[in-house]
Design a protein around this motif. Structure first.
Motif, PDB file in Angstrom:
ATOM      1  N   GLY A 267      44.824   0.569  63.324  1.00 30.22           N
ATOM      2  CA  GLY A 267      43.690   0.153  62.457  1.00 30.22           C
ATOM      3  C   GLY A 267      43.479   0.894  61.232  1.00 30.22           C
ATOM      4  O   GLY A 267      42.998   0.312  60.036  1.00 30.22           O
ATOM      5  N   ARG A 268      43.666   2.266  61.311  1.00 27.76           N
ATOM      6  CA  ARG A 268      43.226   2.935  60.292  1.00 27.76           C
ATOM      7  C   ARG A 268      44.515   2.771  59.087  1.00 27.76           C
ATOM      8  O   ARG A 268      44.171   2.768  58.027  1.00 27.76           O
ATOM      9  CB  ARG A 268      43.241   4.705  60.507  1.00 27.76           C
ATOM     10  N   LEU A 269      45.674   2.688  59.724  1.00 28.26           N
ATOM     11  CA  LEU A 269      46.795   2.478  58.675  1.00 28.26           C
ATOM     12  C   LEU A 269      46.552   1.151  58.088  1.00 28.26           C
ATOM     13  O   LEU A 269      46.727   0.926  56.854  1.00 28.26           O
ATOM     14  CB  LEU A 269      48.095   2.433  59.415  1.00 28.26           C
ATOM     15  N   MET A 270      46.182   0.083  58.676  1.00 32.12           N
ATOM     16  CA  MET A 270      45.927  -1.229  57.974  1.00 32.12           C
ATOM     17  C   MET A 270      44.734  -0.948  56.887  1.00 32.12           C
ATOM     18  O   MET A 270      45.160  -1.746  55.857  1.00 32.12           O
ATOM     19  CB  MET A 270      45.552  -2.234  59.089  1.00 32.12           C
TER      20      MET A 270
ATOM     21  N   GLU B 106      53.312  -7.130  68.630  1.00 35.45           N
ATOM     22  CA  GLU B 106      52.500  -8.200  69.058  1.00 35.45           C
ATOM     23  C   GLU B 106      51.000  -7.472  68.853  1.00 35.45           C
ATOM     24  O   GLU B 106      50.200  -7.988  68.604  1.00 35.45           O
ATOM     25  CB  GLU B 106      52.788  -8.664  70.204  1.00 35.45           C
ATOM     26  N   THR B 107      50.959  -6.065  69.303  1.00 34.32           N
ATOM     27  CA  THR B 107      49.894  -5.419  69.615  1.00 34.32           C
ATOM     28  C   THR B 107      49.210  -5.218  67.902  1.00 34.32           C
ATOM     29  O   THR B 107      48.036  -5.442  67.999  1.00 34.32           O
ATOM     30  CB  THR B 107      50.015  -4.095  70.350  1.00 34.32           C
ATOM     31  N   ALA B 108      50.049  -4.960  67.251  1.00 31.57           N
ATOM     32  CA  ALA B 108      49.798  -4.643  65.876  1.00 31.57           C
ATOM     33  C   ALA B 108      49.172  -5.709  65.234  1.00 31.57           C
ATOM     34  O   ALA B 108      48.197  -5.970  64.370  1.00 31.57           O
ATOM     35  CB  ALA B 108      51.208  -4.198  64.856  1.00 31.57           C
ATOM     36  N   ARG B 109      49.728  -6.932  65.540  1.00 31.64           N
ATOM     37  CA  ARG B 109      49.288  -8.396  64.902  1.00 31.64           C
ATOM     38  C   ARG B 109      47.643  -8.654  65.556  1.00 31.64           C
ATOM     39  O   ARG B 109      46.753  -9.045  64.960  1.00 31.64           O
ATOM     40  CB  ARG B 109      50.207  -9.375  65.396  1.00 31.64           C
ATOM     41  N   ASP B 110      47.575  -8.065  67.091  1.00 33.72           N
ATOM     42  CA  ASP B 110      46.323  -8.425  67.588  1.00 33.72           C
ATOM     43  C   ASP B 110      45.259  -7.711  66.758  1.00 33.72           C
ATOM     44  O   ASP B 110      44.146  -7.894  66.516  1.00 33.72           O
ATOM     45  CB  ASP B 110      46.307  -8.036  69.317  1.00 33.72           C
ATOM     46  N   VAL B 111      45.753  -6.282  66.585  1.00 35.68           N
ATOM     47  CA  VAL B 111      44.580  -5.437  65.931  1.00 35.68           C
ATOM     48  C   VAL B 111      44.353  -5.802  64.442  1.00 35.68           C
ATOM     49  O   VAL B 111      43.271  -5.855  64.146  1.00 35.68           O
ATOM     50  CB  VAL B 111      45.521  -3.941  65.726  1.00 35.68           C
ATOM     51  N   ARG B 112      45.301  -6.367  63.671  1.00 39.19           N
ATOM     52  CA  ARG B 112      45.033  -7.120  62.184  1.00 39.19           C
ATOM     53  C   ARG B 112      44.029  -8.057  62.539  1.00 39.19           C
ATOM     54  O   ARG B 112      43.100  -8.378  61.841  1.00 39.19           O
ATOM     55  CB  ARG B 112      46.007  -7.632  61.874  1.00 39.19           C
ATOM     56  N   ASN B 113      44.108  -8.976  63.496  1.00 41.31           N
ATOM     57  CA  ASN B 113      43.405 -10.400  64.043  1.00 41.31           C
ATOM     58  C   ASN B 113      41.967  -9.656  64.196  1.00 41.31           C
ATOM     59  O   ASN B 113      40.918 -10.380  63.784  1.00 41.31           O
ATOM     60  CB  ASN B 113      44.008 -10.938  64.914  1.00 41.31           C
ATOM     61  N   ARG B 114      41.829  -8.755  64.976  1.00 42.23           N
ATOM     62  CA  ARG B 114      40.502  -8.039  65.364  1.00 42.23           C
ATOM     63  C   ARG B 114      39.772  -7.551  64.061  1.00 42.23           C
ATOM     64  O   ARG B 114      38.705  -7.754  64.099  1.00 42.23           O
ATOM     65  CB  ARG B 114      40.680  -7.171  66.445  1.00 42.23           C
ATOM     66  N   LEU B 115      40.472  -6.959  63.181  1.00 43.25           N
ATOM     67  CA  LEU B 115      40.048  -6.288  62.121  1.00 43.25           C
ATOM     68  C   LEU B 115      39.405  -7.363  61.101  1.00 43.25           C
ATOM     69  O   LEU B 115      38.403  -7.286  60.843  1.00 43.25           O
ATOM     70  CB  LEU B 115      40.797  -5.517  61.304  1.00 43.25           C
TER      71      LEU B 115
END
Length: 330
Positions: A176-179, A199-208
């Motif tokens: 999240g911080r990196l994005m 897949e987890t990274a994609r979920d983090v981005r969608n949540r952000l």
């Protein structure tokens, strides 16, 4: 195609005496499918070589081909040998029978997942799911109830061979911080830096983007999501099931298309090959959609969007026409 399948395909083809083969331990509780055997009996092209565990002569993949050969009065069949342990042979057998040819029934895939969860406790839920063709959530449920399937609390080995912690909270927070600090980073770059899956990274981005916490709240074991709760938009898996099976979500589309690619009824007809080409295009570019969307030239967006809607309508009409009991005259 996995590295194991590539290795098998590089092995020399040998003519094997069918009487020397061990057909016990079939993954299919219902036995051979007579319709599938009939299709193979009348296939015009040569069928792929079977795969045999060298040390035990047990058939890893190809029981239907052997049955078809016997019905044609043949005593030998082309095959390739696999050198490995019994557990490795079982995993390969499941992988091959899930990824092509006649799909395994849901109950058979779940039984296979039980054995793999015990023999490979360090494998992640996603890795077991990729082999068996069931959802990671179902694998997690199986792991919890099968004795001997628990892995060390530190982490599990994923599909890419990397060890990831069971608790991904720290990785999600870092992602999240990196994005937030570097919005131009790709999902793969973020995933690698944060030691999480794409897949987890994609979920983090969608949540952000939706304003939700990047670390999802943990539900008590055995509870289900609240009624009406939104599903993650990162992946909309297909649902495939047979009569008598319960629907099983989250089967990878590429796995399903891989099965169809090896179906003689499709491979050996021109219309079947055309359909496979269309389906393959979608699975081949699944991970490229974001890049494609971001790089559509501004002056083309309206035209591309309109074409996409028209093609989507064509696929919807196609699905209606080929669905069970729905086929209509063209």
């Amino acid at each position: 195609m996995t590295s194991e399948e590539e290795d098998i395909n590089q092995q020399p083809v040998t003519l094997l005496e069918i009487s020397s083969l061990d057909l016990s331990g079939s993954l299919r509780s219902a036995g051979a499918d007579p319709v599938h055997v009939e299709v193979m009996m009348h296939a015009q092209n040569d069928l792929p070589p079977i795969v045999v565990h060298r040390s035990s002569m047990r058939v890893i993949d190809g029981a239907h081909r052997i049955e078809a050969a016997l019905r044609r009065g043949e005593t030998t069949i082309a095959g390739r040998f696999f050198d490995g342990s019994a557990d490795e042979a079982f995993v390969l057998s499941v992988r091959l029978n899930v990824s092509h040819g006649l799909p395994l029934a849901l109950a058979d895939r779940k039984r296979a997942a039980e054995r793999i969860a015990v023999s490979h406790p360090h494998w992640s839920d996603r890795r077991v799911a990729a082999v068996t063709g069931i959802s990671p959530g179902t694998v997690a449920d199986i792991r919890r109830r099968v004795a001997g399937a628990a892995a060390p609390e530190a982490g599990r080995v994923g599909q890419d061979g990397r060890v990831r912690p069971l608790d991904s909270s720290a990785g999600r927070l870092l992602a999240g911080r990196l994005m937030a600090e570097n919005p131009d980073l790709s999902l793969r770059q973020v995933a690698k830096a944060a030691a999480i899956s794409p897949e987890t990274a994609r979920d983090v981005r969608n949540r952000l983007l939706s304003g939700a916490d990047v670390v999802p709240a943990r539900r008590p074991r055995g509870s289900s999501p609240a009624k009406g709760a939104a599903r993650s938009v990162e992946h909309r898996p297909l649902t495939i099931f047979r009569a008598g099976d319960q629907p099983e979500p989250e089967i990878d589309r590429s796995v399903i298309v891989g099965r169809l690619m090896s179906d003689p009824a499709l491979r050996y007809t021109e219309t079947g090959r055309n359909l496979l080409r269309l389906l393959t295009l979608h699975t081949r570019w699944t991970e490229e959609w974001d890049a494609i969307v971001d790089n559509v030239p501004p002056h083309c967006t309206d035209v591309v969007a309109d074409l996409a809607r028209q093609f989507a309508d064509q696929w919807a009409h196609f699905a209606t026409r080929v669905g069970p009991g729905q086929r209509v005259a063209g």
